[in-house]
Design a protein around this motif. Structure first.
Motif, PDB file in Angstrom:
ATOM      1  N   LEU A  39     -33.645 -15.082   8.728  1.00 40.59           N
ATOM      2  CA  LEU A  39     -32.395 -15.465   8.063  1.00 40.59           C
ATOM      3  C   LEU A  39     -31.717 -14.258   7.421  1.00 40.59           C
ATOM      4  O   LEU A  39     -30.490 -14.156   7.421  1.00 40.59           O
ATOM      5  CB  LEU A  39     -32.663 -16.537   7.001  1.00 40.59           C
ATOM      6  N   PHE A  40     -32.525 -13.338   6.884  1.00 42.00           N
ATOM      7  CA  PHE A  40     -31.950 -12.147   6.252  1.00 42.00           C
ATOM      8  C   PHE A  40     -31.067 -11.376   7.227  1.00 42.00           C
ATOM      9  O   PHE A  40     -30.077 -10.770   6.846  1.00 42.00           O
ATOM     10  CB  PHE A  40     -33.062 -11.215   5.754  1.00 42.00           C
ATOM     11  N   SER A  41     -31.440 -11.394   8.511  1.00 39.35           N
ATOM     12  CA  SER A  41     -30.694 -10.590   9.478  1.00 39.35           C
ATOM     13  C   SER A  41     -29.257 -11.080   9.609  1.00 39.35           C
ATOM     14  O   SER A  41     -28.387 -10.352  10.076  1.00 39.35           O
ATOM     15  CB  SER A  41     -31.391 -10.630  10.838  1.00 39.35           C
ATOM     16  N   PHE A  42     -29.016 -12.345   9.202  1.00 36.64           N
ATOM     17  CA  PHE A  42     -27.640 -12.846   9.251  1.00 36.64           C
ATOM     18  C   PHE A  42     -26.888 -12.575   7.960  1.00 36.64           C
ATOM     19  O   PHE A  42     -25.669 -12.661   7.918  1.00 36.64           O
ATOM     20  CB  PHE A  42     -27.643 -14.349   9.534  1.00 36.64           C
ATOM     21  N   VAL A  62     -39.078 -12.516   0.046  1.00 36.12           N
ATOM     22  CA  VAL A  62     -39.894 -13.159   1.074  1.00 36.12           C
ATOM     23  C   VAL A  62     -41.231 -13.581   0.478  1.00 36.12           C
ATOM     24  O   VAL A  62     -41.668 -14.730   0.617  1.00 36.12           O
ATOM     25  CB  VAL A  62     -40.128 -12.208   2.266  1.00 36.12           C
ATOM     26  N   PHE A  63     -41.887 -12.649  -0.225  1.00 37.45           N
ATOM     27  CA  PHE A  63     -43.201 -12.952  -0.803  1.00 37.45           C
ATOM     28  C   PHE A  63     -43.104 -14.105  -1.805  1.00 37.45           C
ATOM     29  O   PHE A  63     -43.948 -15.009  -1.827  1.00 37.45           O
ATOM     30  CB  PHE A  63     -43.783 -11.726  -1.519  1.00 37.45           C
ATOM     31  N   PHE A 120     -41.669  -7.131   8.888  1.00 33.34           N
ATOM     32  CA  PHE A 120     -40.466  -6.631   8.218  1.00 33.34           C
ATOM     33  C   PHE A 120     -40.144  -5.224   8.708  1.00 33.34           C
ATOM     34  O   PHE A 120     -38.995  -4.901   9.045  1.00 33.34           O
ATOM     35  CB  PHE A 120     -40.699  -6.649   6.706  1.00 33.34           C
ATOM     36  N   GLY A 121     -41.187  -4.368   8.759  1.00 26.85           N
ATOM     37  CA  GLY A 121     -41.004  -3.001   9.224  1.00 26.85           C
ATOM     38  C   GLY A 121     -40.445  -2.949  10.633  1.00 26.85           C
ATOM     39  O   GLY A 121     -39.543  -2.155  10.932  1.00 26.85           O
ATOM     40  N   VAL A 122     -40.958  -3.813  11.500  1.00 28.49           N
ATOM     41  CA  VAL A 122     -40.508  -3.829  12.898  1.00 28.49           C
ATOM     42  C   VAL A 122     -39.075  -4.338  12.997  1.00 28.49           C
ATOM     43  O   VAL A 122     -38.211  -3.711  13.615  1.00 28.49           O
ATOM     44  CB  VAL A 122     -41.458  -4.704  13.747  1.00 28.49           C
ATOM     45  N   PHE A 123     -38.821  -5.484  12.351  1.00 23.94           N
ATOM     46  CA  PHE A 123     -37.495  -6.118  12.460  1.00 23.94           C
ATOM     47  C   PHE A 123     -36.392  -5.235  11.898  1.00 23.94           C
ATOM     48  O   PHE A 123     -35.284  -5.193  12.410  1.00 23.94           O
ATOM     49  CB  PHE A 123     -37.484  -7.450  11.698  1.00 23.94           C
TER      50      PHE A 123
END
Lengths: 227, 225
Positions: A39-42, A62-63, A120-123
């Motif tokens: 969702l953050f990506s939007f 997130v945590f 998270f690191g990958v995305f």
């Protein structure tokens, strides 16, 4: 206090065992953390350079949200078959019961974080492992703060009808100072800046928060559970 | 006895307020930089002090309840928290009106504003929690613990947000600095009627709460019959 320690470990082992057998909360929490990351990506441009600057805030949201799924059920899961009454009647102190449950929750939350941090690191294309051990320490401290508050409020609301509706509103405002510290420290560490100078004040705040609220929770939990 | 206190305090507060308003609006000159709106500070700041006094009283009563298990302390804690919340809301709203006129914006994430908002949310949660518990002694116990948590949290919140903002660019810098002694006097003089008002409200709220408890007791008795 070997008795206290043994009692807590028994409770923690019991909670972990029952969670690992069903993996109900763990699965829900991990999947939810992935959904939030999606969702953050939007909400903002995920490829932007600024993502690193807000990485601490994103991670801890997130945590905090995903962790709530584990924390909120901590005491409520003992309600069926009157398990909570049995635990309260058992010859261990309320504080030991709390410490055991908190320890189990702490490990479960760390497990969720261990999955969502690399994702998270990958995305978001963030190299977070530059200062791995410091980051691990900050994660542990911040997670313990969330665990203490979350477990305590889970005990506080265990007998309420509207528990699920009530908890988020009660828990997050109390956690704010700890979350802020964790966010600051994480952003610094992920950004590749060493800990030191002004930033240390956040470390101190986080440690103080943990000490104060752990002491408060341990001394009041008996009142909450037993009366 | 309590009736007489309520009437006496209300009268005293009313007389003082009228007198203060007269001095504020007629005698005191406009502040050089801010003009007429500056006078809102005479309600804004004492409202915050009053709400903190109320929350402190609620904190003390919550500890006393846990120590003595007397439901009267719980009733006082509830009354003081509700009144404190009302004054905190008054502080936030007067602050926002001032901000709209001086800064041109209703809200900024200044440490004081943010802390007050968090404080307000914490105690609003307290009232929400109380609604969800029916059994009186359980409600008193749980809410006393929450009140203690909230009170311990507020100073930590305040200092942490202060540090937070000092490391970030601020949209608006607080005026700060010194104030004329006549303004200072007015600030404290106007605190007196606000405290009296708070006491009156707490006493009235306490009376309602006692009546409510009596009704509940009678109802339970009727059910038992």
């Amino acid at each position: 206090m070997p008795g206290f320690l043994r009692d807590s470990l028994t409770i923690a082992a019991k909670d972990l065992r029952s969670e690992l057998r069903t993996k109900e909360a763990l699965n829900a929490s991990v999947s939810f953390s992935l959904v939030i990351l999606l969702l953050f990506s939007f909400a903002f441009d995920p490829s932007a350079e600024q993502t690193r600057e807000i990485s601490g805030g994103l991670l801890w949201l997130v945590f905090a949200f995903a962790g709530a799924l584990i924390l909120n059920r901590s005491f409520a899961r003992e309600l069926p078959n009157d398990c909570l009454d049995a635990l309260i009647a058992s010859p261990i102190s309320g504080a030991a019961l709390f410490a055991g449950k908190a320890a189990a929750n702490f490990l479960l939350l760390l497990a969720v974080e261990a999955v969502s941090l690399p994702v998270f690191g990958v995305f978001y294309n963030i190299r977070w492992w530059g200062q791995f051990w410091q980051l691990a320490g900050v994660l542990a401290l911040g997670t313990w703060a969330m665990t203490v508050i979350g477990t305590m409020f889970s005990a506080l609301t265990v007998n309420l009808r509207l528990r699920e509706l009530m908890l988020p509103t009660l828990v997050y405002p109390v956690m704010i100072p700890a979350l802020m510290s964790a966010i600051q420290l994480t952003t610094h560490l992920v950004g590749g800046e060493p800990l030191g100078g002004d930033v240390l004040v956040w470390l101190r705040l986080l440690v103080a928060f943990n000490v104060i609220f752990t002491a408060l929770a341990l001394s009041l939990v008996e009142t909450v559970l037993v009366g | 006895m309590r009736e007489r206190f309520i009437i006496l305090f209300t009268g005293f507060a009313a007389v003082l307020l009228v007198r203060n308003l007269y001095v504020m609006l007629v005698k005191l000159p406009d502040e050089a930089a801010q003009g007429a709106i500056f006078r809102i500070i005479f309600f804004h700041v004492p409202a915050a002090w009053t709400s903190f006094l109320c929350f402190f009283a609620a904190f003390v009563c919550s500890i006393l309840y846990l120590a003595k298990r007397n439901l009267r302390y719980d009733a006082v804690a509830l009354a003081t928290t509700e009144v404190g919340l009302a004054f905190a809301a008054g502080n936030l709203i007067t602050g926002m009106i001032w901000g709209r006129i001086i800064w041109g914006i209703w809200w900024t994430w200044d440490p004081r504003l943010t802390s007050m908002l968090i404080c307000w949310l914490l105690y609003a949660g307290y009232l929400m929690l109380r609604r969800a518990v029916e059994e009186p002694s359980q409600r008193a116990r749980i809410s006393a613990v929450l009140s203690i948590f909230a009170f311990v949290d507020v100073p930590i919140v305040f200092f942490s947000i202060k540090w937070w903002r000092t490391q970030h660019p601020q949209p608006v810098v607080w005026g700060g600095g010194t104030m004329d002694p006549s303004y200072w006097n007015m600030l404290f003089l106007n605190w007196v009627p606000l405290i009296l008002l708070a006491v009156v409200l707490i006493l009235i709220r306490l009376r309602q709460e006692e009546a409510q408890r009596e009704i509940d007791a009678v109802r339970r008795w009727a059910h038992a019959l």
